[in-house]
Design a protein around this motif. Structure first.
Motif, PDB file in Angstrom:
ATOM      1  N   ILE A 108       0.807  -1.232   0.000  1.00  0.00           N
ATOM      2  CA  ILE A 108       0.000   0.000   0.000  1.00  0.00           C
ATOM      3  C   ILE A 108       0.833   1.271   0.000  1.00  0.00           C
ATOM      4  O   ILE A 108       0.346   2.310  -0.421  1.00  0.00           O
ATOM      5  N   CYS A 109       2.092   1.191   0.445  1.00  0.00           N
ATOM      6  CA  CYS A 109       2.895   2.420   0.509  1.00  0.00           C
ATOM      7  C   CYS A 109       3.196   2.983  -0.873  1.00  0.00           C
ATOM      8  O   CYS A 109       3.493   4.166  -1.011  1.00  0.00           O
ATOM      9  N   VAL A 110       3.081   2.168  -1.880  1.00  0.00           N
ATOM     10  CA  VAL A 110       3.371   2.608  -3.244  1.00  0.00           C
ATOM     11  C   VAL A 110       2.343   3.642  -3.715  1.00  0.00           C
ATOM     12  O   VAL A 110       2.686   4.573  -4.443  1.00  0.00           O
ATOM     13  N   THR A 111       1.110   3.491  -3.275  1.00  0.00           N
ATOM     14  CA  THR A 111       0.041   4.371  -3.745  1.00  0.00           C
ATOM     15  C   THR A 111      -0.580   5.221  -2.632  1.00  0.00           C
ATOM     16  O   THR A 111      -1.581   5.889  -2.864  1.00  0.00           O
ATOM     17  N   THR A 112       0.017   5.196  -1.456  1.00  0.00           N
ATOM     18  CA  THR A 112      -0.567   5.867  -0.300  1.00  0.00           C
ATOM     19  C   THR A 112       0.381   6.932   0.233  1.00  0.00           C
ATOM     20  O   THR A 112       1.582   6.698   0.330  1.00  0.00           O
ATOM     21  N   ASP A 113      -0.165   8.090   0.578  1.00  0.00           N
ATOM     22  CA  ASP A 113       0.642   9.115   1.233  1.00  0.00           C
ATOM     23  C   ASP A 113       1.155   8.589   2.566  1.00  0.00           C
ATOM     24  O   ASP A 113       0.492   7.778   3.226  1.00  0.00           O
ATOM     25  N   SER A 115       1.323  10.056   5.441  1.00  0.00           N
ATOM     26  CA  SER A 115       0.424  10.375   6.561  1.00  0.00           C
ATOM     27  C   SER A 115      -0.731   9.376   6.638  1.00  0.00           C
ATOM     28  O   SER A 115      -1.128   8.964   7.737  1.00  0.00           O
ATOM     29  N   VAL A 116      -1.234   8.952   5.498  1.00  0.00           N
ATOM     30  CA  VAL A 116      -2.295   7.945   5.465  1.00  0.00           C
ATOM     31  C   VAL A 116      -1.729   6.584   5.882  1.00  0.00           C
ATOM     32  O   VAL A 116      -2.368   5.836   6.632  1.00  0.00           O
ATOM     33  N   LEU A 117      -0.531   6.275   5.423  1.00  0.00           N
ATOM     34  CA  LEU A 117       0.136   5.036   5.826  1.00  0.00           C
ATOM     35  C   LEU A 117       0.293   5.000   7.350  1.00  0.00           C
ATOM     36  O   LEU A 117       0.046   3.965   7.976  1.00  0.00           O
ATOM     37  N   LEU A 118       0.685   6.114   7.946  1.00  0.00           N
ATOM     38  CA  LEU A 118       0.811   6.179   9.405  1.00  0.00           C
ATOM     39  C   LEU A 118      -0.530   5.897  10.081  1.00  0.00           C
ATOM     40  O   LEU A 118      -0.594   5.147  11.057  1.00  0.00           O
ATOM     41  N   ASP A 119      -1.599   6.480   9.567  1.00  0.00           N
ATOM     42  CA  ASP A 119      -2.940   6.194  10.119  1.00  0.00           C
ATOM     43  C   ASP A 119      -3.252   4.702  10.054  1.00  0.00           C
ATOM     44  O   ASP A 119      -3.775   4.126  11.008  1.00  0.00           O
ATOM     45  N   ILE A 120      -2.945   4.090   8.936  1.00  0.00           N
ATOM     46  CA  ILE A 120      -3.218   2.660   8.758  1.00  0.00           C
ATOM     47  C   ILE A 120      -2.378   1.838   9.738  1.00  0.00           C
ATOM     48  O   ILE A 120      -2.882   0.895  10.365  1.00  0.00           O
TER      49      ILE A 120
END
Length: 181
Positions: A108-113, A115-120
């Motif tokens: 998911i880090c390839v297509t995710t900001d 900050s959003v990755l941190l939330d996840i």
């Protein structure tokens, strides 16, 4: 002692021994930010042995020293990541679960900001709950939320992506500069 205290604290906490030290108010060197920086580094590049060890022995994944000795016993001269892969191939469920989770974040880090990755990460690992159980949890929780905000600001500029954010955090740490906490 000032330089070693956070290391001792992180290791003790990773072994489920509650420990806290307040050496400085450094945001970038606080144990929760060091852990999250290591976690992001491992998502970006799992071949980093020190960072991978930190993440595996954290309360998030709870690998023990005995677990790691067992993992390395069959492949003493390989990287830790390769040893984990080999142990998972031999049916070690804990290694399989860890690699599955790591693979999810890497995908998911390839297509995710960031900050959003941190939330996840916060949501899937329960890391905010883990941190809230520690002494001075308010400071630690605020630091984690601030990290997310810095990631958002970082990506609002020209720099984007997990690799660049990890490099930014590493440069901050190496430069001995800090950001406002």
């Amino acid at each position: 002692f000032k330089r070693e205290a956070p290391i001792y604290t992180e290791v003790l906490n990773s072994l489920m021994v509650p420990a806290y030290c307040e050496v400085s108010s450094s945001f970038i060197n606080s144990s929760e930010i060091v852990f999250m920086s290591n976690f992001l580094s491992v998502i970006d590049n799992p071949a980093l042995d020190c960072e991978l060890l930190s993440v595996m022995m954290s309360p998030v994944f709870s690998f023990s020293a005995d677990d790691l000795a067992s993992i390395k016993s069959d492949s003493r001269y390989d990287s830790l990541y390769k040893s984990v892969l080999l142990k998972a191939q031999k049916g070690n469920e804990k290694c399989e679960r860890f690699l599955k989770e790591l693979s999810y974040y890497r995908d998911i880090c390839v297509t995710t900001d960031v900050s959003v990755l941190l939330d996840i990460i916060f949501e899937r690992t329960g890391y905010l709950s883990i941190v809230s159980a520690l002494t001075n949890s308010d400071i630690a929780l605020n630091n984690l939320l601030l990290l997310k905000q810095y990631a958002k600001e970082f990506e609002s500029g020209n720099s984007k992506g997990l690799s660049r954010f990890v490099t930014y955090l590493n440069r901050l740490r190496l430069s001995k500069k800090d950001v406002k906490a």
